[in-house]
Design a protein around this motif. Structure first.
Motif, PDB file in Angstrom:
ATOM      1  N   SER A   1       1.068  -1.082   0.367  1.00 55.50           N
ATOM      2  CA  SER A   1      -0.304  -0.192  -0.538  1.00 55.50           C
ATOM      3  C   SER A   1       0.866   1.058   0.230  1.00 55.50           C
ATOM      4  O   SER A   1       0.457   2.253  -0.513  1.00 55.50           O
ATOM      5  CB  SER A   1      -0.653   0.045   1.441  1.00 55.50           C
ATOM      6  N   PHE A   2       1.917   1.274   1.173  1.00 61.25           N
ATOM      7  CA  PHE A   2       2.472   2.450   0.816  1.00 61.25           C
ATOM      8  C   PHE A   2       3.684   1.909  -0.766  1.00 61.25           C
ATOM      9  O   PHE A   2       3.554   3.657  -1.760  1.00 61.25           O
ATOM     10  CB  PHE A   2       4.220   2.083   2.051  1.00 61.25           C
TER      11      PHE A   2
ATOM     12  N   ASP B   1       1.719   3.446  -3.181  1.00 60.52           N
ATOM     13  CA  ASP B   1       0.204   4.691  -2.555  1.00 60.52           C
ATOM     14  C   ASP B   1       0.659   5.822  -4.315  1.00 60.52           C
ATOM     15  O   ASP B   1       1.795   6.055  -4.443  1.00 60.52           O
ATOM     16  CB  ASP B   1       1.218   5.520  -1.724  1.00 60.52           C
TER      17      ASP B   1
ATOM     18  N   ASP C   1       0.721   8.866  -4.317  1.00 64.90           N
ATOM     19  CA  ASP C   1       1.316   9.861  -4.250  1.00 64.90           C
ATOM     20  C   ASP C   1       2.343  10.059  -3.476  1.00 64.90           C
ATOM     21  O   ASP C   1       4.100  10.199  -4.085  1.00 64.90           O
ATOM     22  CB  ASP C   1       0.634  10.755  -2.917  1.00 64.90           C
ATOM     23  N   PHE C   2       2.880   8.935  -2.336  1.00 68.04           N
ATOM     24  CA  PHE C   2       4.136   9.023  -1.409  1.00 68.04           C
ATOM     25  C   PHE C   2       4.658   7.788  -1.784  1.00 68.04           C
ATOM     26  O   PHE C   2       6.074   7.367  -1.740  1.00 68.04           O
ATOM     27  CB  PHE C   2       3.822   8.843  -0.346  1.00 68.04           C
ATOM     28  N   GLY C   3       4.279   7.339  -2.885  1.00 63.23           N
ATOM     29  CA  GLY C   3       4.842   5.385  -3.153  1.00 63.23           C
ATOM     30  C   GLY C   3       5.960   5.978  -4.305  1.00 63.23           C
ATOM     31  O   GLY C   3       6.218   6.770  -4.689  1.00 63.23           O
ATOM     32  N   VAL C   4       6.828   4.808  -3.946  1.00 68.62           N
ATOM     33  CA  VAL C   4       8.000   4.829  -4.360  1.00 68.62           C
ATOM     34  C   VAL C   4       7.593   4.820  -5.753  1.00 68.62           C
ATOM     35  O   VAL C   4       8.989   4.313  -6.809  1.00 68.62           O
ATOM     36  CB  VAL C   4       8.864   3.725  -3.819  1.00 68.62           C
TER      37      VAL C   4
ATOM     38  N   ASN D   1       5.333   5.589  -8.411  1.00 72.17           N
ATOM     39  CA  ASN D   1       5.315   6.554  -8.844  1.00 72.17           C
ATOM     40  C   ASN D   1       6.663   7.417  -9.492  1.00 72.17           C
ATOM     41  O   ASN D   1       6.985   8.103 -10.143  1.00 72.17           O
ATOM     42  CB  ASN D   1       4.310   7.466  -8.284  1.00 72.17           C
ATOM     43  N   SER D   2       7.503   7.349  -8.321  1.00 73.98           N
ATOM     44  CA  SER D   2       8.408   8.249  -7.949  1.00 73.98           C
ATOM     45  C   SER D   2       9.105   7.617  -8.991  1.00 73.98           C
ATOM     46  O   SER D   2       9.756   8.858 -10.119  1.00 73.98           O
ATOM     47  CB  SER D   2       8.578   8.111  -6.934  1.00 73.98           C
ATOM     48  N   LEU D   3       9.374   6.212  -8.803  1.00 74.35           N
ATOM     49  CA  LEU D   3      10.075   5.713 -10.583  1.00 74.35           C
ATOM     50  C   LEU D   3       9.934   5.555 -11.673  1.00 74.35           C
ATOM     51  O   LEU D   3      10.562   6.591 -12.490  1.00 74.35           O
ATOM     52  CB  LEU D   3      10.938   4.418  -9.777  1.00 74.35           C
TER      53      LEU D   3
ATOM     54  N   HIS E   1       7.980   8.616 -12.129  1.00 75.98           N
ATOM     55  CA  HIS E   1       8.208   9.838 -12.623  1.00 75.98           C
ATOM     56  C   HIS E   1       9.704  10.360 -13.291  1.00 75.98           C
ATOM     57  O   HIS E   1      10.193  10.837 -14.038  1.00 75.98           O
ATOM     58  CB  HIS E   1       7.851  10.617 -11.685  1.00 75.98           C
TER      59      HIS E   1
END
Lengths: 307, 270
Positions: free
Chosen positions: A141-142, A145, A147-150, A152-154, A156
């Motif tokens: 879930s983290f 996530d 907004d704060f999940g890794v 989506n960050s990757l 991006h």
């Protein structure tokens, strides 16, 4: 058999007395097994019968129940939520079971060699299996996530658009399959690795001498030798997949838009959220019947495979 | 000089793929909330921040959930070893009327899915006044058919001669079991202990049904609700998650052979 144990010779009379003692052991036997028998049979046979009775009743877990005959089963067959729960469960099973078994076999073959770090590789592949579904669910879930999940960050970082993951009804169920593969494939790997030790080295050698290539050996020697294990794993993984609940409860609670409502989630919700225990018991009996069919079918194919 | 195997090129990335989520769990548990909450979140923490752990351990309930889980698992393991060895030994060695039937029925219950029994089990526990107590969690896990079966299989495989001399000397069955058979049964004992601990520690469904008050939660149930209430404090949630996973992970790393043998044996015998 000589009547010598260690260096002592046993008096024949003592032996006879011992035989006699063995005959009067009924009470001891029952005393030893009674805790297990009472607990196991009491907590399974009573509930199984009770559940069957419940499935013919309307019951809210509090007030006395009333008989409705087959109404629960009839309603179940017309319930679109149940139909989609069955559909989601089957979809999950059809994706998860073959992928975990075939993937498990491939990884087991890759890991079945004596090279450096092989122990470490095996440990890492297997370790997610001991992580509880709750912990997996909270972790992913983290990671997922929006907004704060890794994750989506990757995405991006490499210039791809952010995804909804568990918030997206098209992605939620496939993601549950992926998480289950991460944690569940290791079990197949372990069982196959143990099975591969039992594949006769002479048979493999003989096939090689007869000119079989690596794939030929795999197809004609290794896979047939592993087929009882494959049948077991298909059975075991299917039963587990049809009973998926914990991971769904922790990650999606059946959503979004009911897209991950699986059968056991439906059963739990009907019994302990909307307090329609009779209806829930009928659904549970439907599932148990399906599991029984799977079990019997695989037992039969297993007997055939063993022949 | 032997060249390193080309298989490393396949196996190392594969192993890393399986390890990454757990690695990320560990890393994020020592990040600060500021690092996690900015977009895109940091991938490497600037330092080791134990704020998440302090928050979780200072929480009024979290340590209690840990203790609850420990109690339930410890009782379940002990009881499974005691009842499992007693029953398994009797089924393996003692002739008594009805033993085949009882063993057969017990094994047959292994195919009953939990969903079929959970509602009546809830009603049984309710009528005993045990709902919302640890007793409701402990009683159904006191002994499993798998434990009895694994012990029986192990005891059958031991040579009878070891027990014969003691029997002829007039030793009772309990004495034989405790002083002759059990010292030889370490592999079976560790297998059953491992499987029981794993299934009770990791269980979520039954505690979710049987427990209402948050002071009686197990760790798995507590972690799940903790996440729901603190989803902006991911570092603390991940610290809690590490603590939840740690006992099985440590157990696994310390007794890896027993773990793997146990799980493989459920597969090979099944």
């Amino acid at each position: 058999m000589a009547s010598v144990v260690g260096t002592f010779t046993i008096d024949p009379r003592a032996r006879k007395a011992a035989k006699r003692r063995m005959r009067g052991e009924g009470a001891t036997g029952w005393a030893f097994v009674s805790p297990s028998v009472l607990l196991i049979l009491g907590l399974s046979i009573v509930p199984v019968v009770w559940s069957l009775l419940l499935s013919f009743q309307v019951n809210d877990l509090v007030s006395p129940s009333s008989w409705v005959g087959l109404e629960n089963y009839k309603a179940l067959l017309q319930d679109p939520t149940f139909a989609s729960a069955v559909k989601h469960t089957l979809l999950y099973t059809v994706l998860y079971v073959p992928l975990s078994v075939v993937g498990g076999l491939a990884i087991a073959i890759a890991l079945n060699r004596k090279i450096k770090f092989i122990g470490l590789y095996r440990t890492l592949v297997f370790v997610p299996f001991v992580v509880s579904a709750a912990a997996q669910g909270v972790l992913f879930s983290f990671v997922l996530d929006p907004d704060f999940g890794v994750a989506n960050s990757l995405l991006h970082k490499v210039g791809l658009p952010a995804q909804g993951f568990f918030g997206d009804s098209a992605q939620a169920l496939p993601l549950l399959v992926l998480i289950s593969l991460w944690s569940g494939t290791g079990f197949c790997v372990i069982v196959y690795l143990a099975g591969l030790q039992g594949v006769s080295a002479e048979l493999v050698e003989a096939a090689r001498i007869d000119g079989a290539g690596k794939l030929g050996v795999l197809r004609h020697v290794v896979l047939p030798a592993l087929s009882p294990i494959t049948v077991f794993l298909l059975l075991f993984q299917t039963i587990g997949a049809l009973q998926l609940f914990d991971l769904v409860f922790v990650t999606t609670k059946g959503g979004p838009l009911g897209s991950t409502t699986v059968i056991v989630y439906f059963i739990w919700e009907k019994a302990f959220k909307s307090f329609t225990a009779g209806y829930s018991a009928a659904a549970a009996y439907g599932l148990a019947l399906a599991l029984l069919v799977v079990g019997v079918a695989l037992q039969i194919s297993r007997r055939r495979a063993a022949r | 000089m032997k060249r390193p195997s080309a298989w490393h090129l396949v196996l190392a990335p594969l192993a890393l793929l399986f390890a990454l989520p757990l690695l990320w769990l560990l890393v994020s548990s020592v990040m600060t909330n500021a690092e996690i909450n900015r977009f895109p979140p940091a991938l490497i923490p600037s330092g080791i921040d134990l704020g998440g752990y302090r928050y979780v351990l200072g929480n009024a309930l979290f340590p209690r959930w840990f203790v609850n889980s420990m109690i339930v698992s410890a009782v379940a393991v002990t009881a499974n070893l005691a009842f499992g060895t007693l029953g398994g030994y009797a089924f393996a060695r003692i002739r008594f009327a009805g033993s085949k039937l009882m063993l057969g029925m017990m094994l047959a219950t292994m195919v009953i899915p939990f969903q079929l029994t959970m509602i009546p089990t809830f009603l049984v526990m309710k009528s005993l006044g045990l709902i919302d107590t640890l007793g409701a969690l402990i009683i159904p896990s006191l002994v499993t058919p798998l434990a009895v079966f694994l012990f029986r299989q192990f005891f059958v495989s031991l040579p009878r001669e070891l027990e014969e001399a003691a029997w002829i000397d007039g030793c009772g069955r309990l004495r034989i079991l405790v002083s002759i058979v059990l010292p030889l049964a370490r592999p079976a004992l560790s297998t059953v202990a491992v499987l029981t601990f794993l299934s009770t520690w990791n269980d979520l469904t039954w505690p979710l049904i049987a427990i209402n008050s948050d002071s009686n939660y197990t760790l798995q149930l507590g972690l799940t609700t903790f996440q729901g209430q603190h989803h902006t404090q991911w570092a603390a949630v991940m610290a809690g998650n590490v603590i939840t996973v740690l006992p099985v992970l440590l157990g696994f790393l310390l007794a890896q052979k027993a773990f793997i043998r146990s799980l493989a044996s459920t597969g090979l015998k099944g």
